[in-house]
Design an enzyme around this catalytic site. Structure first.
Site, mmCIF file in Angstrom:
data_model
loop_
_atom_site.group_PDB
_atom_site.id
_atom_site.type_symbol
_atom_site.label_atom_id
_atom_site.label_comp_id
_atom_site.label_asym_id
_atom_site.label_seq_id
_atom_site.Cartn_x
_atom_site.Cartn_y
_atom_site.Cartn_z
ATOM 1 N N LYS A 1 21.327 16.911 -22.990
ATOM 2 C CA LYS A 1 22.008 17.908 -23.734
ATOM 3 C C LYS A 1 20.628 18.501 -24.948
ATOM 4 O O LYS A 1 20.213 17.853 -25.222
ATOM 5 C CB LYS A 1 23.113 17.261 -24.731
ATOM 6 C CG LYS A 1 24.548 16.634 -23.920
ATOM 7 C CD LYS A 1 25.525 16.202 -24.771
ATOM 8 C CE LYS A 1 26.391 15.822 -24.028
ATOM 9 N NZ LYS A 1 27.522 15.329 -24.947
ATOM 10 N N HIS B 1 22.027 16.520 -35.220
ATOM 11 C CA HIS B 1 21.284 15.567 -35.605
ATOM 12 C C HIS B 1 20.005 15.775 -36.546
ATOM 13 O O HIS B 1 19.104 15.325 -36.644
ATOM 14 C CB HIS B 1 20.171 15.542 -33.918
ATOM 15 C CG HIS B 1 21.134 14.763 -33.064
ATOM 16 N ND1 HIS B 1 21.459 13.635 -32.931
ATOM 17 C CD2 HIS B 1 21.849 15.282 -31.957
ATOM 18 C CE1 HIS B 1 22.158 13.179 -32.001
ATOM 19 N NE2 HIS B 1 22.425 14.150 -31.191
ATOM 20 N N HIS C 1 21.120 18.980 -30.698
ATOM 21 C CA HIS C 1 22.675 19.559 -31.436
ATOM 22 C C HIS C 1 22.259 19.664 -32.900
ATOM 23 O O HIS C 1 21.289 18.978 -33.409
ATOM 24 C CB HIS C 1 23.826 18.655 -31.295
ATOM 25 C CG HIS C 1 24.799 19.280 -31.660
ATOM 26 N ND1 HIS C 1 25.288 19.080 -33.026
ATOM 27 C CD2 HIS C 1 25.782 19.737 -30.874
ATOM 28 C CE1 HIS C 1 26.552 19.651 -33.099
ATOM 29 N NE2 HIS C 1 26.731 20.075 -32.049
#
Length: 476
Positions: free
Chosen positions: A59, A65, A62
């Site tokens: 992924k 984070h 994001h």
């Protein structure tokens, strides 16, 4: 002197300036007074390990984070500034059922296939491992580009995958000690209830025999202790892809440390988890933010626009300056309050040039750099501290002498707000001093004394900003 219900103190300004002058002659930057004591193991850990960021492979990085990454970076910088040996680890979420869920997360009917895929991974089926390795390599390369923009580095990149064998060993140890119980559903659980009545259990094995995140976390902690021999291990990780609330993350680390203790690892009491709240309302002009790159791009673009509207100096690389100042604004906004508090993200407030913002902090540093450049002709051969007797000078001196105290306070509770608020107050004091304490046109000795004061303010401001993870700019 004693008053009615109060004790009054009167500062000997001359003595204050002399003491400060001596300290300045020893060190113009961080850890001026108490530094010799800071590496004593009775005060701080000598070898500190930090586990932070921990994005999920497969992924993109994001935005959720961001907090864990900059908090971990701050703690590492702080401990290092205090003389500790620091090991910075990015513990990647690179193992687990999410690989079977890649591209099909919204399809409920595919979950069993996802479990089967993870089972193939744990059995080291070649095709599954090959696909997993491809995802991992591509994603780590992308992450490193984002970390570089943030000014964050890691000594070690390690992931859950590294501890899959260790997780099985953990299970076997717990079985040998009689601590692992198999439920009617076939899952392996450990009883953590004080009375041993199974009222508080945590699961370490699925019914199909595969490990969970917690199982691998236990194995990882044991491996780190054996490999690095840390005095203290601090976790600043975002586990929102595994656990959807802050409370469930707290439970995870409580269980982790409890399991380590019942396995006989007394060093578990020196493991800590830094809790932090959520960022609300983080959006760009185009809509909801999903990726951290979007946030960084937006901060740079908005800062570039603001700089173009002001009377900024001509810069060699405006985009680079805008990037650094924009990231400063992000970090300072995040660090101003208690980490446990949620806060509402506000682009306009964050990027204000006035007020308690990262932009104001950068502007103050650039202004001090400019002051130094404009007064390069001032000779620094002599220094008479008694010439720094004005209230404005004394206020700056007294504040600078609190720097060590603030670093110690930050190290004790791992809260960056102490340092942020110290630096912001310093910026306000410097702004007042800049107006009142003229250098040009002053007598030579007075000019020298004032330049020394501004030099010390710039050194402390620069060092403090670097500990926060902010790159000071020379021009704005």
């Amino acid at each position: 002197s004693a008053g009615h219900g109060v004790i009054n103190f009167k500062v000997n300004r001359r003595l204050l300036a002399q003491v400060w002058a001596f300290i300045l002659s020893q060190n113009t930057g961080a850890c001026t007074v108490l530094h010799p004591f800071l590496t004593d193991s009775t005060h701080f850990s000598l070898a500190a390990m930090f586990v932070c960021s921990s994005p999920n492979i497969a992924k993109k990085f994001h935005a959720g984070h961001l907090r864990s990454t900059i908090i971990g970076n701050f703690i590492g910088n702080l401990k290092q500034a205090l003389g500790n040996t620091v090991i910075r680890m990015n513990y990647l979420g690179d193992w687990g059922m999410q690989f079977g869920m890649y591209k099909v997360e919204q399809n409920e009917g595919i979950k069993q296939n996802a479990r089967d895929f993870f089972r193939q991974l744990e059995l080291h089926e070649p095709q599954a491992v090959s696909l997993w390795q491809l995802f991992r390599d591509i994603t780590v390369k992308e992450y490193q580009c984002v970390y570089k923009r943030l000014g964050v580095h890691f000594d070690v990149y390690c992931g859950e995958s590294f501890h899959q064998h260790g997780a099985q060993e953990v299970v076997q140890q717990l079985q040998r000690k009689g601590l692992l119980t198999t439920t009617e559903k076939g899952t392996g659980v450990v009883d953590l209830s004080p009375c041993g009545d199974m009222s508080s259990v945590c699961t370490l094995l699925r019914s199909d025999g595969t490990s969970l995140y917690l199982t691998r976390d236990v194995a990882a902690a044991i491996d780190r202790r054996e490999k690095y021999g840390f005095d203290e291990m601090i976790y600043s990780v975002s586990l929102f892809f595994y656990f959807k609330t802050d409370k469930s993350q707290e439970n995870h680390f409580d269980q982790l440390f409890q399991i380590l203790r019942i396995m006989g690892h007394c060093w578990a009491k020196r493991c800590r988890h830094v809790s932090f709240g959520l960022v609300q309302g983080m959006k760009t002009r185009t809509g909801d933010v999903v990726f951290l790159e979007d946030v960084l791009d937006e901060a740079r673009a908005r800062m570039l626009h603001n700089m173009s509207q002001s009377n900024s100096k001509v810069l060699d690389d405006p985009a680079d300056t805008a990037e650094k100042v924009g990231i400063s604004a992000l970090i300072v906004q995040d660090f101003k309050g208690p980490l446990l508090s949620d806060y509402r993200f506000d682009w306009d407030r964050m990027l204000q040039a006035q007020g308690d913002t990262g932009v104001f902090m950068q502007y103050t540093h650039a202004r001090l750099c400019s002051l130094m450049q404009r007064n390069e002709d001032v000779k620094m051969s002599t220094f008479n501290p008694s010439l720094l007797s004005e209230q404005t000078s004394v206020a700056v001196l007294q504040h600078l002498l609190r720097y060590d105290e603030v670093l110690i306070q930050s190290a004790q509770d791992l809260q960056p707000k102490h340092l942020v608020n110290f630096l912001l107050k310093l910026c306000h004091l410097v702004a007042s001093a800049h107006k009142e304490l003229k250098v040009k046109g002053s007598e030579e000795e007075v000019a020298q004394a004032r330049i020394r004061l501004f030099m010390a303010a710039r050194a402390v401001l620069s060092n403090g900003m670097k500990i926060l993870g902010v790159t000071p700019v020379q021009k704005m």
